[in-house]
Design an enzyme around this catalytic site. Structure first.
Site, PDB file in Angstrom:
ATOM      1  N   HIS A  47      26.404  35.450  59.237  1.00 22.77           N
ATOM      2  CA  HIS A  47      24.771  35.643  58.833  1.00 22.77           C
ATOM      3  C   HIS A  47      24.291  36.867  60.112  1.00 22.77           C
ATOM      4  O   HIS A  47      23.457  37.619  59.726  1.00 22.77           O
ATOM      5  CB  HIS A  47      24.083  34.253  59.363  1.00 22.77           C
ATOM      6  CG  HIS A  47      22.521  34.480  59.022  1.00 22.77           C
ATOM      7  ND1 HIS A  47      21.728  34.189  60.153  1.00 22.77           N
ATOM      8  CD2 HIS A  47      21.804  34.770  57.952  1.00 22.77           C
ATOM      9  CE1 HIS A  47      20.501  34.495  59.588  1.00 22.77           C
ATOM     10  NE2 HIS A  47      20.630  34.761  58.438  1.00 22.77           N
ATOM     11  N   GLU A  50      25.273  39.906  58.813  1.00 21.90           N
ATOM     12  CA  GLU A  50      24.500  40.451  57.580  1.00 21.90           C
ATOM     13  C   GLU A  50      23.272  41.034  57.956  1.00 21.90           C
ATOM     14  O   GLU A  50      22.672  42.022  57.549  1.00 21.90           O
ATOM     15  CB  GLU A  50      24.241  39.339  56.844  1.00 21.90           C
ATOM     16  CG  GLU A  50      23.110  39.165  55.598  1.00 21.90           C
ATOM     17  CD  GLU A  50      22.253  38.009  55.513  1.00 21.90           C
ATOM     18  OE1 GLU A  50      21.094  38.183  55.256  1.00 21.90           O
ATOM     19  OE2 GLU A  50      22.623  36.846  55.361  1.00 21.90           O
ATOM     20  N   HIS A  51      22.593  40.620  59.059  1.00 22.39           N
ATOM     21  CA  HIS A  51      21.558  41.055  59.669  1.00 22.39           C
ATOM     22  C   HIS A  51      21.623  42.244  60.319  1.00 22.39           C
ATOM     23  O   HIS A  51      20.750  43.376  59.994  1.00 22.39           O
ATOM     24  CB  HIS A  51      20.627  40.196  60.852  1.00 22.39           C
ATOM     25  CG  HIS A  51      19.955  39.146  60.134  1.00 22.39           C
ATOM     26  ND1 HIS A  51      18.802  38.954  60.612  1.00 22.39           N
ATOM     27  CD2 HIS A  51      20.354  38.074  59.197  1.00 22.39           C
ATOM     28  CE1 HIS A  51      18.114  37.811  59.697  1.00 22.39           C
ATOM     29  NE2 HIS A  51      19.185  37.330  59.150  1.00 22.39           N
ATOM     30  N   GLU A 127      14.436  32.139  63.394  1.00 19.88           N
ATOM     31  CA  GLU A 127      14.878  31.288  62.187  1.00 19.88           C
ATOM     32  C   GLU A 127      15.118  29.953  61.970  1.00 19.88           C
ATOM     33  O   GLU A 127      15.010  29.106  61.539  1.00 19.88           O
ATOM     34  CB  GLU A 127      15.774  32.151  61.338  1.00 19.88           C
ATOM     35  CG  GLU A 127      15.810  32.253  59.771  1.00 19.88           C
ATOM     36  CD  GLU A 127      16.832  33.210  59.178  1.00 19.88           C
ATOM     37  OE1 GLU A 127      17.382  32.861  58.118  1.00 19.88           O
ATOM     38  OE2 GLU A 127      17.386  34.069  59.958  1.00 19.88           O
TER      39      GLU A 127
END
Length: 432
Positions: A47, A50-51, A127
């Protein structure tokens, strides 16, 4: 409309579907690597990658990436799941070259700048905090953790504050080099796209992708559904409750039957759970059933959100509906589910984003696109007897998974739920 497929020399697969009546194209890169492919020390790195892919390359700063795509009215996005990561762009047909150039740039020439990394880690920590503050997020994460205890497939995709804070640029680069190889990557475009021209663009822009599988990538352990329980008391207005059972993998015989069963039980306003639990009895404001498929496992569940005062009555009613669906299903219910599926398939053909995603998913799972007529043929073969048999096996022969967050004192413990569920098991299911 027909899907065309080309496999490049470096193992990368390109698939397109031309939708000539459109003015736009949705293109994306899907990678067969997600949170399930992480080691314990890498939890959350898929993840984070991905960022970080959008945070600067050798040719573009993070701001230039955003400005170049938005200067032509396009947009970029990405997503991480347990088994895949995707990066996609939507542009007008005249800007396809720019879209594929940016996607290739962020996946083959990202610099993973340390200053950008520290900022992005801070964003992901926020998040994680927001997810932990959201009961319906917590109940889902803990549900999968309980269902697949001590396995990567059950871990939250975001990672933990500890693991995210520990990551360095070289770790992200190593993860990318290890998993983002041609044999694990798929480039898909749908819309106003010419296949041959698109293939040439992909060949030019993705030439740096490694052309062979990486022997360092070990196969992930086969998923094992275990069942389990998670309970967290919180001072909230409502309780979030999930109960679940072992489902079916994508390629299993009963995968599509499980999808139909979930739809009949709790897939819409006409479903049994919605009508009985919400409309007739008013025991909750939200209730639905679902079936999640993975490459080698599945998870069937029911989610309900209700006040503490109705919690004691809610579960017995849900169990009764599980028993009823294992005892009898009417042909009209199957016909309704088929009609809903057919409508969804046809509506997806009107959306380039939906088609690109659908093609990518089918290619990654089955190695080929699956024609709508084939899907409908599979649904047409589903009978009431097959569904009731499946329901009996799912709901009464597999361990129970329970996840609950909120004012949950009235909620039965998992062992007591299992006894209550066994007590309503229909005779026909008990005999099988």
């Amino acid at each position: 409309m027909k899907v065309r497929i080309t496999r490049l020399a470096n193992g990368l697969t390109v698939a397109t579907e031309t939708m000539a009546h459109l003015e736009s194209v949705v293109m994306g890169v899907w990678v067969r690597a997600g949170s399930r492919d992480e080691t314990a020390s890498e939890h959350g790195i898929a993840h984070l990658l991905e960022h970080m892919a959008f945070k600067g390359t050798k040719r573009r700063t993070a701001r230039q990436i955003a400005e170049e795509i938005e200067n032509v009215g396009g947009d970029l996005n990405a997503a991480t799941s347990a088994e895949t990561t995707s990066f996609y762009a939507r542009v007008l047909k005249d800007d396809v070259a720019l879209g594929i150039d940016i996607l290739a740039d962020i996946l083959t020439h990202s610099v993973f700048d340390e200053a950008e990394l520290e900022r992005e880690k801070h964003v992901i920590l926020q998040e994680i905090g927001a997810a932990n503050d959201t009961p319906d997020d917590v109940v889902y994460d803990r549900f999968t953790e309980a269902a697949f205890r001590d396995q990567t497939i059950g871990r939250p995709i975001l990672g933990t504050a500890k693991t995210v804070q520990s990551f360095r640029s070289d770790q992200i680069r190593a993860y990318l080099n290890k998993h983002y190889t041609g044999d694990r990557m798929l480039v898909v475009a749908a819309g106003a796209v010419d296949h041959d021209a698109f293939v040439r663009l992909v060949e030019e822009r993705f030439g740096d992708v490694v052309d062979a599988s990486n022997p360092a990538v070990a196969s992930v352990p086969e998923a094992r559904y275990s069942g389990g329980e998670y309970r967290e008391k919180r001072d909230l207005m409502d309780a979030q409750v999930m109960i679940g059972f072992e489902g079916r993998a994508y390629q299993a015989r009963d995968f599509y039957a499980s999808q139909v069963l979930a739809n009949i039980l709790g897939g819409g306003m006409s479903s049994r759970l919605f009508q009985e639990v919400r409309e007739k009895r008013g025991l909750c404001y939200s209730v639905y059933a679902f079936h999640w498929g993975f490459s080698d496992a599945g998870l069937f569940g029911v989610h309900a959100a209700t006040g503490a005062e109705d919690l004691g009555e809610l579960l017995p009613v849900i169990f009764e509906e599980l028993a009823r669906v294992a005892d009898h299903i009417d042909v009209s219910e199957i016909d309704r589910s088929r009609a809903q599926t057919r409508a969804a398939l046809l509506m997806a053909q009107e959306s380039p984003a939906a088609r690109a995603s659908q093609i990518a998913r089918q290619m990654l799972l089955f190695g080929r696109p699956v024609d709508n007529s084939e899907l409908m043929d599979r649904l047409d073969a589903i009978t009431p007897q097959r569904l009731t048999d499946l329901a009996g096996r799912l709901f009464f022969d597999t361990p129970l998974t329970v996840s609950a967050v909120g004012p949950i004192d009235p909620l039965l413990m998992a062992d007591d739920m299992h006894k209550a569920l066994s007590g309503v098991r229909p005779a026909r299911a008990a005999a099988e």
